[in-house]
Motif scaffolding. Structure first.
Motif, PDB file in Angstrom:
ATOM      1  N   ALA A 177       0.868  -1.181   0.000  1.00  0.00           N
ATOM      2  CA  ALA A 177       0.000   0.000   0.000  1.00  0.00           C
ATOM      3  C   ALA A 177       0.901   1.225   0.000  1.00  0.00           C
ATOM      4  O   ALA A 177       1.758   1.374   0.874  1.00  0.00           O
ATOM      5  CB  ALA A 177      -0.928   0.007   1.209  1.00  0.00           C
ATOM      6  N   GLU A 178       0.713   2.082  -0.996  1.00  0.00           N
ATOM      7  CA  GLU A 178       1.552   3.275  -1.118  1.00  0.00           C
ATOM      8  C   GLU A 178       0.745   4.389  -1.774  1.00  0.00           C
ATOM      9  O   GLU A 178      -0.444   4.229  -2.053  1.00  0.00           O
ATOM     10  CB  GLU A 178       2.793   2.969  -1.945  1.00  0.00           C
ATOM     11  CG  GLU A 178       2.494   2.592  -3.393  1.00  0.00           C
ATOM     12  CD  GLU A 178       3.730   2.585  -4.285  1.00  0.00           C
ATOM     13  OE1 GLU A 178       4.816   2.955  -3.803  1.00  0.00           O
ATOM     14  OE2 GLU A 178       3.590   2.220  -5.469  1.00  0.00           O
ATOM     15  N   ARG A 179       1.391   5.521  -2.027  1.00  0.00           N
ATOM     16  CA  ARG A 179       0.687   6.614  -2.692  1.00  0.00           C
ATOM     17  C   ARG A 179       0.333   6.190  -4.121  1.00  0.00           C
ATOM     18  O   ARG A 179       1.029   5.375  -4.739  1.00  0.00           O
ATOM     19  CB  ARG A 179       1.530   7.876  -2.714  1.00  0.00           C
ATOM     20  CG  ARG A 179       2.653   7.872  -3.721  1.00  0.00           C
ATOM     21  CD  ARG A 179       3.251   9.264  -3.853  1.00  0.00           C
ATOM     22  NE  ARG A 179       4.166   9.329  -4.990  1.00  0.00           N
ATOM     23  CZ  ARG A 179       4.480  10.444  -5.615  1.00  0.00           C
ATOM     24  NH1 ARG A 179       3.946  11.573  -5.235  1.00  0.00           N
ATOM     25  NH2 ARG A 179       5.314  10.431  -6.631  1.00  0.00           N
TER      26      ARG A 179
ATOM     27  N   TYR B 215       0.756  22.159 -15.316  1.00  0.00           N
ATOM     28  CA  TYR B 215       0.192  21.622 -16.558  1.00  0.00           C
ATOM     29  C   TYR B 215       0.069  20.110 -16.569  1.00  0.00           C
ATOM     30  O   TYR B 215      -0.581  19.541 -17.437  1.00  0.00           O
ATOM     31  CB  TYR B 215       1.032  22.074 -17.755  1.00  0.00           C
ATOM     32  CG  TYR B 215       2.349  21.351 -17.921  1.00  0.00           C
ATOM     33  CD1 TYR B 215       2.469  20.268 -18.792  1.00  0.00           C
ATOM     34  CD2 TYR B 215       3.472  21.753 -17.210  1.00  0.00           C
ATOM     35  CE1 TYR B 215       3.674  19.594 -18.947  1.00  0.00           C
ATOM     36  CE2 TYR B 215       4.680  21.100 -17.356  1.00  0.00           C
ATOM     37  CZ  TYR B 215       4.776  20.025 -18.219  1.00  0.00           C
ATOM     38  OH  TYR B 215       5.971  19.366 -18.363  1.00  0.00           O
ATOM     39  N   ASN B 216       0.697  19.412 -15.616  1.00  0.00           N
ATOM     40  CA  ASN B 216       0.589  17.961 -15.526  1.00  0.00           C
ATOM     41  C   ASN B 216      -0.592  17.565 -14.646  1.00  0.00           C
ATOM     42  O   ASN B 216      -0.702  18.037 -13.505  1.00  0.00           O
ATOM     43  CB  ASN B 216       1.866  17.366 -14.930  1.00  0.00           C
ATOM     44  CG  ASN B 216       3.058  17.490 -15.863  1.00  0.00           C
ATOM     45  OD1 ASN B 216       3.129  16.812 -16.870  1.00  0.00           O
ATOM     46  ND2 ASN B 216       3.990  18.372 -15.523  1.00  0.00           N
ATOM     47  N   TRP B 217      -1.435  16.681 -15.138  1.00  0.00           N
ATOM     48  CA  TRP B 217      -2.577  16.244 -14.338  1.00  0.00           C
ATOM     49  C   TRP B 217      -2.134  15.485 -13.094  1.00  0.00           C
ATOM     50  O   TRP B 217      -2.747  15.619 -12.029  1.00  0.00           O
ATOM     51  CB  TRP B 217      -3.523  15.371 -15.175  1.00  0.00           C
ATOM     52  CG  TRP B 217      -2.940  14.034 -15.543  1.00  0.00           C
ATOM     53  CD1 TRP B 217      -2.293  13.705 -16.700  1.00  0.00           C
ATOM     54  CD2 TRP B 217      -2.924  12.849 -14.738  1.00  0.00           C
ATOM     55  NE1 TRP B 217      -1.875  12.389 -16.659  1.00  0.00           N
ATOM     56  CE2 TRP B 217      -2.250  11.842 -15.474  1.00  0.00           C
ATOM     57  CE3 TRP B 217      -3.417  12.533 -13.475  1.00  0.00           C
ATOM     58  CZ2 TRP B 217      -2.066  10.547 -14.986  1.00  0.00           C
ATOM     59  CZ3 TRP B 217      -3.226  11.251 -12.984  1.00  0.00           C
ATOM     60  CH2 TRP B 217      -2.556  10.273 -13.736  1.00  0.00           C
ATOM     61  N   ASP B 218      -1.088  14.653 -13.226  1.00  0.00           N
ATOM     62  CA  ASP B 218      -0.702  13.807 -12.105  1.00  0.00           C
ATOM     63  C   ASP B 218      -0.090  14.618 -10.971  1.00  0.00           C
ATOM     64  O   ASP B 218      -0.413  14.405  -9.796  1.00  0.00           O
ATOM     65  CB  ASP B 218       0.244  12.689 -12.559  1.00  0.00           C
ATOM     66  CG  ASP B 218       1.371  13.148 -13.455  1.00  0.00           C
ATOM     67  OD1 ASP B 218       1.505  14.369 -13.678  1.00  0.00           O
ATOM     68  OD2 ASP B 218       2.126  12.284 -13.946  1.00  0.00           O
ATOM     69  N   ILE B 219       0.771  15.602 -11.299  1.00  0.00           N
ATOM     70  CA  ILE B 219       1.344  16.443 -10.253  1.00  0.00           C
ATOM     71  C   ILE B 219       0.260  17.291  -9.601  1.00  0.00           C
ATOM     72  O   ILE B 219       0.280  17.543  -8.395  1.00  0.00           O
ATOM     73  CB  ILE B 219       2.474  17.324 -10.829  1.00  0.00           C
ATOM     74  CG1 ILE B 219       3.585  16.441 -11.399  1.00  0.00           C
ATOM     75  CG2 ILE B 219       3.034  18.253  -9.763  1.00  0.00           C
ATOM     76  CD1 ILE B 219       4.732  17.213 -12.025  1.00  0.00           C
ATOM     77  N   THR B 220      -0.721  17.726 -10.393  1.00  0.00           N
ATOM     78  CA  THR B 220      -1.857  18.457  -9.834  1.00  0.00           C
ATOM     79  C   THR B 220      -2.597  17.607  -8.809  1.00  0.00           C
ATOM     80  O   THR B 220      -2.952  18.088  -7.723  1.00  0.00           O
ATOM     81  CB  THR B 220      -2.826  18.877 -10.953  1.00  0.00           C
ATOM     82  OG1 THR B 220      -2.140  19.709 -11.889  1.00  0.00           O
ATOM     83  CG2 THR B 220      -4.024  19.632 -10.387  1.00  0.00           C
TER      84      THR B 220
ATOM     85  N   GLN C  74       6.801   8.688   1.587  1.00  0.00           N
ATOM     86  CA  GLN C  74       7.428   8.478   0.287  1.00  0.00           C
ATOM     87  C   GLN C  74       7.871   9.796  -0.320  1.00  0.00           C
ATOM     88  O   GLN C  74       7.298  10.860  -0.041  1.00  0.00           O
ATOM     89  CB  GLN C  74       6.452   7.779  -0.669  1.00  0.00           C
ATOM     90  CG  GLN C  74       6.157   6.343  -0.289  1.00  0.00           C
ATOM     91  CD  GLN C  74       5.272   5.681  -1.315  1.00  0.00           C
ATOM     92  OE1 GLN C  74       4.058   5.690  -1.211  1.00  0.00           O
ATOM     93  NE2 GLN C  74       5.887   5.090  -2.328  1.00  0.00           N
ATOM     94  N   SER C  75       8.891   9.708  -1.134  1.00  0.00           N
ATOM     95  CA  SER C  75       9.368  10.892  -1.835  1.00  0.00           C
ATOM     96  C   SER C  75       8.437  11.205  -2.997  1.00  0.00           C
ATOM     97  O   SER C  75       7.541  10.432  -3.324  1.00  0.00           O
ATOM     98  CB  SER C  75      10.792  10.664  -2.340  1.00  0.00           C
ATOM     99  OG  SER C  75      10.820   9.554  -3.232  1.00  0.00           O
ATOM    100  N   GLY C  76       8.675  12.341  -3.619  1.00  0.00           N
ATOM    101  CA  GLY C  76       7.838  12.723  -4.749  1.00  0.00           C
ATOM    102  C   GLY C  76       7.060  13.990  -4.453  1.00  0.00           C
ATOM    103  O   GLY C  76       7.229  14.625  -3.408  1.00  0.00           O
ATOM    104  N   TYR C  77       6.191  14.361  -5.372  1.00  0.00           N
ATOM    105  CA  TYR C  77       5.423  15.596  -5.220  1.00  0.00           C
ATOM    106  C   TYR C  77       4.410  15.457  -4.093  1.00  0.00           C
ATOM    107  O   TYR C  77       3.689  14.470  -4.003  1.00  0.00           O
ATOM    108  CB  TYR C  77       4.721  15.941  -6.539  1.00  0.00           C
ATOM    109  CG  TYR C  77       5.692  16.234  -7.647  1.00  0.00           C
ATOM    110  CD1 TYR C  77       6.276  17.489  -7.773  1.00  0.00           C
ATOM    111  CD2 TYR C  77       6.043  15.250  -8.575  1.00  0.00           C
ATOM    112  CE1 TYR C  77       7.184  17.768  -8.787  1.00  0.00           C
ATOM    113  CE2 TYR C  77       6.956  15.516  -9.594  1.00  0.00           C
ATOM    114  CZ  TYR C  77       7.519  16.776  -9.689  1.00  0.00           C
ATOM    115  OH  TYR C  77       8.412  17.042 -10.685  1.00  0.00           O
TER     116      TYR C  77
END
Length: 440
Positions: free
Chosen positions: A296-298, A327-332, A404-407
């Motif tokens: 189970a993660e983001r 402009y990126n849907w996933d980062i949004t 977790q790392s990331g946006y």
């Protein structure tokens, strides 16, 4: 997906107007005949769309506190005036799935698959071939969502014979409007133009850049597709099961569908707080841990799968999605939508990937000869024996990755989404299947 974050806002708006006009005439004629013939046979009205009160929504997996469509009565949706190509594609969106003669019915517990594509035919050909080898693919419906119209992409999908398939085309894609919004409008500012000096129009993003139609098309397509899939298609608007979303650079392994069916079945029992199931880790470079454990993660952006309950929660955050300067849907989603839910948004997956991201060309590359991005189109991995059959054990426990790392929440975005016209069009997509709208 998010690619080339920093060096991305150069606008390439080369026009192939001659071929486009010839293509337009052919496409309009063929599409109109096909669509109108079907509509007459079915005796349905062109203007009829499912209303927000039609489906009976049920909660699956997580507590449903957003069952009803949430709309702002003060917002008046507006859509750009369509050209002939846009209208002809909208007619094609109403055509029924193909291959029903080969696959007359769908399995009772099927998971629908949505493949959303842009203009990378080399990649798409690889993905379609991988899907043809997926165990259980003939039991379901594959919906392909096109960002605009590109003949080579269309031809590849037209050749699919391994399952029911339906094509839809984003009718307001900037790629369809070479001379008006949401494409390039006369008088638009470019790059870092000063509106007073250049006598041009447009709002800049947080970095001082004006809109680039090619860049904004990524987020527009994803949001239009989501609203259309869940609320605008007769094939899906009453569907309360899970839907799998993949892209044209996601190689799908033979065991993906069977693994996914098991994950969806296990999710309410093993991870009731999980919003989704994923075919791959959130780290696109990882093939998984190989543990005897569920993970189970983001939520990742490769092979993510959720149901209508989750969509309702996302739809309720339309303002947050459409107003975030990214402009990126996933980062949004990672930076503003998911954090607004109030609890961690986990997804459940196996410890070995069933989908693999490949290739190095970004979505906004390869659209014209001057900036073409080309690689060898070859896969850098092997399909192993463990990838052929379901490799998830229902008795496994769940390992949670809580940090977790990331946006994350608080990231201000890479920009590219500062023009009020884009924000308004994006928000209008959230309303188009729930109330009447006007044209600009």
């Amino acid at each position: 997906m998010a690619f080339n974050r920093r060096n991305r806002l150069k606008d390439g708006n080369s026009s192939n107007s001659g071929p486009k006009r010839a293509l337009l005439l052919v496409l309009v004629s063929v599409s109109a005949v096909l669509a109108l013939t079907f509509l007459l046979k079915q005796r349905i009205k062109l203007g009829s769309l499912p209303s927000s009160s039609s489906p009976s929504y049920t909660s699956v997996g997580i507590e449903d506190d957003s069952n009803l469509v949430q709309l702002d009565p003060s917002f008046k949706p507006e859509l750009p005036k369509q050209n002939d190509l846009s209208l002809s594609l909208e007619l094609r969106n109403r055509l029924p799935p193909r291959n029903t003669d080969l696959f007359p019915s769908l399995a009772k517990d099927h998971i629908k698959i949505v493949l959303y594509v842009h203009n990378r035919p080399k990649y798409l050909d690889i993905v379609v071939k991988s899907l043809s080898q997926v165990d259980g693919i003939g039991e379901t419906l594959l919906i392909v969502s096109h960002d605009g119209y590109f003949p080579e992409m269309d031809k590849i999908i037209q050749g699919i014979r391994f399952c029911q398939v339906k094509q839809i085309y984003a009718p307001y894609s900037p790629h369809l409007f070479p001379y008006s919004f949401p494409g390039v409008s006369p008088g638009d500012c470019r790059d870092k133009d000063n509106p007073l000096e250049k006598n041009c129009r447009g709002n800049t993003d947080q970095y001082g850049n004006h809109r680039s139609p090619r860049i904004v098309s990524l987020k527009h397509h994803w949001w239009w597709m989501m609203n259309t899939i869940w609320d605008g298609l007769p094939e899906t608007h009453n569907f309360n099961g899970h839907i799998l979303f993949i892209e044209e650079d996601h190689f799908i392994l033979p065991n993906a569908y069977r693994n996914l069916q098991l994950l969806v079945e296990l999710k309410p029992k093993k991870c009731p707080e999980c919003y989704a199931a994923n075919l791959a880790p959130s780290d696109v470079k990882s093939r998984g841990e190989g543990w005897e454990s569920l993970i189970a993660e983001r939520m990742g952006n490769i092979g993510y799968t959720f149901n209508r309950t989750v969509w309702r929660k996302i739809h309720a955050k339309a303002k947050e999605f459409c107003n975030f300067d990214e402009y990126n849907w996933d980062i949004t989603m990672w930076s503003t939508v998911y954090p607004s839910f109030g609890t961690p948004v986990y997804t459940l997956r196996g410890s070995r990937s069933s989908a693999v991201h490949f290739g190095k060309c970004g979505l906004h590359q390869g659209q014209d000869a001057a900036s073409a991005c080309v690689d060898d189109g070859e896969l850098k991995f092997q399909v192993e024996e463990a990838d052929q059959v379901c490799n998830i054990n229902p008795d496994w426990s769940v390992h949670f990755f809580k940090r977790q790392s990331g946006y994350q929440a608080g990231f201000k975005g890479w920009g590219g989404w500062g023009d009020e016209r884009d924000r308004r069009l994006c928000l209008s997509f959230a309303y188009i299947y729930h109330q009447h709208h006007s044209h600009q």
